[in-house]
Design a protein around this motif. Structure first.
Motif, short mmCIF file in Angstrom:
data_model
loop_
_atom_site.label_atom_id
_atom_site.label_comp_id
_atom_site.label_asym_id
_atom_site.label_seq_id
_atom_site.Cartn_x
_atom_site.Cartn_y
_atom_site.Cartn_z
N LEU A 109 1.13 -1.15 -0.07
CA LEU A 109 -0.51 0.19 -0.19
C LEU A 109 1.29 1.10 0.39
O LEU A 109 0.48 2.25 -0.89
CB LEU A 109 -1.14 -0.18 1.27
N ARG A 110 1.75 1.44 0.78
CA ARG A 110 2.54 2.57 0.84
C ARG A 110 3.39 2.74 -0.72
O ARG A 110 3.34 3.71 -0.86
CB ARG A 110 3.65 1.83 2.68
N SER A 111 3.98 1.32 -1.39
CA SER A 111 4.42 2.06 -1.53
C SER A 111 3.24 2.59 -3.16
O SER A 111 4.17 2.99 -3.81
CB SER A 111 5.19 0.51 -2.37
N VAL A 112 2.80 1.82 -3.08
CA VAL A 112 1.34 2.22 -4.29
C VAL A 112 1.41 3.55 -3.66
O VAL A 112 1.21 4.25 -5.47
CB VAL A 112 0.39 1.01 -4.49
N ALA A 113 1.23 3.90 -3.47
CA ALA A 113 0.47 4.93 -3.02
C ALA A 113 1.69 6.32 -2.88
O ALA A 113 1.27 7.43 -3.71
CB ALA A 113 0.46 5.38 -0.76
N MET A 114 2.47 6.21 -2.49
CA MET A 114 3.69 6.55 -3.16
C MET A 114 4.28 7.07 -4.36
O MET A 114 4.24 8.76 -5.28
CB MET A 114 5.73 6.09 -2.81
N PHE A 115 3.80 5.82 -5.19
CA PHE A 115 3.51 5.77 -6.76
C PHE A 115 2.50 6.98 -6.86
O PHE A 115 3.19 7.52 -8.28
CB PHE A 115 3.39 4.60 -7.32
#
Lengths: 214, 214, 214, 214
Positions: A109-115
């Motif tokens: 989730l964090r990665s996608v959000a950052m993306f």
DNA sequence: GATGAATGAGGCTTCATTCAT
DNA sequence: AATGAATGAAGCCTCATTCAT
């Protein structure tokens, strides 16, 4: 020194709220995309008034900055131990890829959000996330763990030592970063994407692509 | 059939306006990012009323769809002639990369705009661009030139014929697409990025990474 | 040239709406004071959506500017004919006071609104109305009728010709302007204040105070 | 009675904080204008929590009232000694003007703040400062020093004794008050305005304007 | 005596869209 | 084919105030 402050000068309750808000924002951004996430939606998700979010962050930009910092720190902290062990450039490169991919896998989730943020954020004056970030990096180059996030040094070292074939480090770095970002892109469309498998393939690709040819 | 209608049922004037609007939208999206571009801004840029834009496109989504179609068609048309000549998988792969990169280089603004849209667009119900696109691809698989935009077939063929080492085509395709998208990402931050040089390096990387090892 | 545009490039209906909005704003400001008047209240008063007000004025500041212009023009137009007749400085001075006071009397609401605005308006960067106005006056000195609003020239002329006693024109002008503004202040508290009577007394005061002593 | 309470029932600490808050508010109001000053800004300026301000004043209106009282008292205390000496009406008038102007000069910030408040304050039900003040004056007429702030009595006395020409005291008072307020208005735009010079001119004006004509 | 946390009302503005002309 | 007018929803943010600690 007040008793219920931690080292950052935050109350327990304040820290908890901030974390709660960041979590909610991350989840929403990952799900809906950055532009669709409003402070109202974040507040609603954690059942507080809009103003509570702004009480703790003052500005939407400040909230985003907090999220970014959180993600970057998480990433750096997770990656760091996986990198130091290696001594050869090839080893470092593989470790970097695997570590990076591991972060994406563990912190989807964090990665996608950052993306989503990187892709859609614009500062008030219209500058892209990268540009704003690049600026602050120039002003204050990242130290310690954060420095590990850029693989450029690995390519540079490999070329210099002759372990890698002669290759343009910057293009190589860009290709690798792009390939890794691509994993997040897939993740964004499908949280079950096999990032680890993809990562292994990247290890192979970049091993073959950097190896000295005999 | 009215005399001044072309094959799409548009009058000259209508076609001209649509093109003008698309151009303005492309330029604005490339510059400001998708979320920051409003119909008002597009209208203002070409000195017409907001309602003119909506008269010609009916909906913001329809306008975006038109832009996407325009970009994809431009890309396919530009790429096609550069691809057909090759017969080996390796040849096709190199040609594909060079063709793709050539498009990016020749149609910078359109490419960046497309990149912005893919990154930030969400349908009314929150679905990502890729998801919406994937759906319409399933409903109606792309034919002719558009089919050339996906390199998956090249990897499949190369593996099947034994020209490539055994490799997971999908991951490979994803890595390549990501690396190519990375070029646009750089372009978005810096319109003078050396996309062609980067493309050559990609040719090398993917050649080395797919080659049969002896 | 479109048929239903007047000389300012406004449609009939646009002009009417603008006037309606300005009127509503004037009335509300006079009644509630500038800071208490919101676009929402203005819209509500004329039974339109908030966005209608912003459609016609784009910005609260733009609306205020329109009001100010309206008031100033009204004042200048009303005062002008009452001034030109006089030839002596004393005559001009009396005429100026009577004309000014007449405007206040005939356009009570507008005068009070203007008073409220001058007293409470601040530009986005915190500058006072006078300061912003002074700046734009410097950039583009008022011509024709608007020039008549400042009595400084009258005092200057009277002193120069010896018709007035030697006196510091600027202080005199400030005192007169302040005394006249005081009338609006009274009006603001009590719309039935006898402005005309007050004006006559001002005529006397400034006659006695400027007259050459024998 | 607790030992560290003064005559108003305030502890030293309490009194100090109140003074600090009032000072901050005065400075901010003078600089930014009444409507732009929020409790948050006041608190920030003295590095305390917003709630501290409200702890000491309970309400924004209460804080404003305190400021007003402070300013009025300061004014009365400063003016008083400058007034009592005079015996003639003309003498009293000149002394009043000079005293008033001296206060403005010596307490610029407080004067400007007061000016801003008078101009922009509205009670919860929309009444102007003057109106609210007039009401409380009626309920409880000012005694002692505060009574000196209104010059009406001077004009009344001068007329009654025949020292002044027959003149409408109320208009005269209004004109004088307005002219004096005008000084603050100038001060608000330019803290270096020569208030004392302006005051001398007012002395002249009102002397000439009240004098018995032979 | 001071404060951190929370809140709801309200502020200005931008937006995509509709409709009559 | 074009446009002016209107709209309501939503966006971010500021504010004075309350309350428990």
């Amino acid at each position: 020194m007040r008793s219920n402050n931690d080292s950052h000068g935050l109350t327990f309750i304040e820290a908890a709220r901030r974390a709660q808000i960041v979590d909610a924002a991350v989840a929403l951004i990952a799900e809906l995309g950055y532009p669709q996430v409003s402070i109202a939606k974040i507040a609603e998700r954690i059942n507080v008034a809009k103003s509570v979010v702004l009480y703790h962050f003052k500005t939407k930009d400040a909230l985003i900055a907090a999220i970014v910092e959180d993600v970057m720190t998480t990433a750096a902290v997770t990656m760091a131990p996986l990198l130091t062990a290696e001594s050869t450039a090839a080893g470092k490169l593989s470790a970097y890829i695997r570590a990076n991919v591991a972060v994406l896998h563990e912190h989807r989730l964090r990665s996608v959000a950052m993306f989503e943020i990187v892709g859609a954020y614009r500062s008030a004056d219209g500058r892209r996330f990268d540009q704003v970030a690049a600026e602050s990096v120039q002003a204050e180059p990242p130290e310690g763990e954060l420095a590990l996030l850029d693989p450029l040094a690995i390519f540079d070292a490999g070329v210099r030592s002759g372990e890698f074939r002669p290759l343009p480090s910057v293009f190589m770095r860009n290709a690798l970063r792009a390939a890794l970002d691509g994993a997040v892109s897939e993740l964004a469309s499908n949280l079950d994407y096999d990032v680890l498998g993809y990562g292994e393939e990247l290890v192979t690709i970049f091993d073959l692509a950097t190896r000295r040819t005999t």
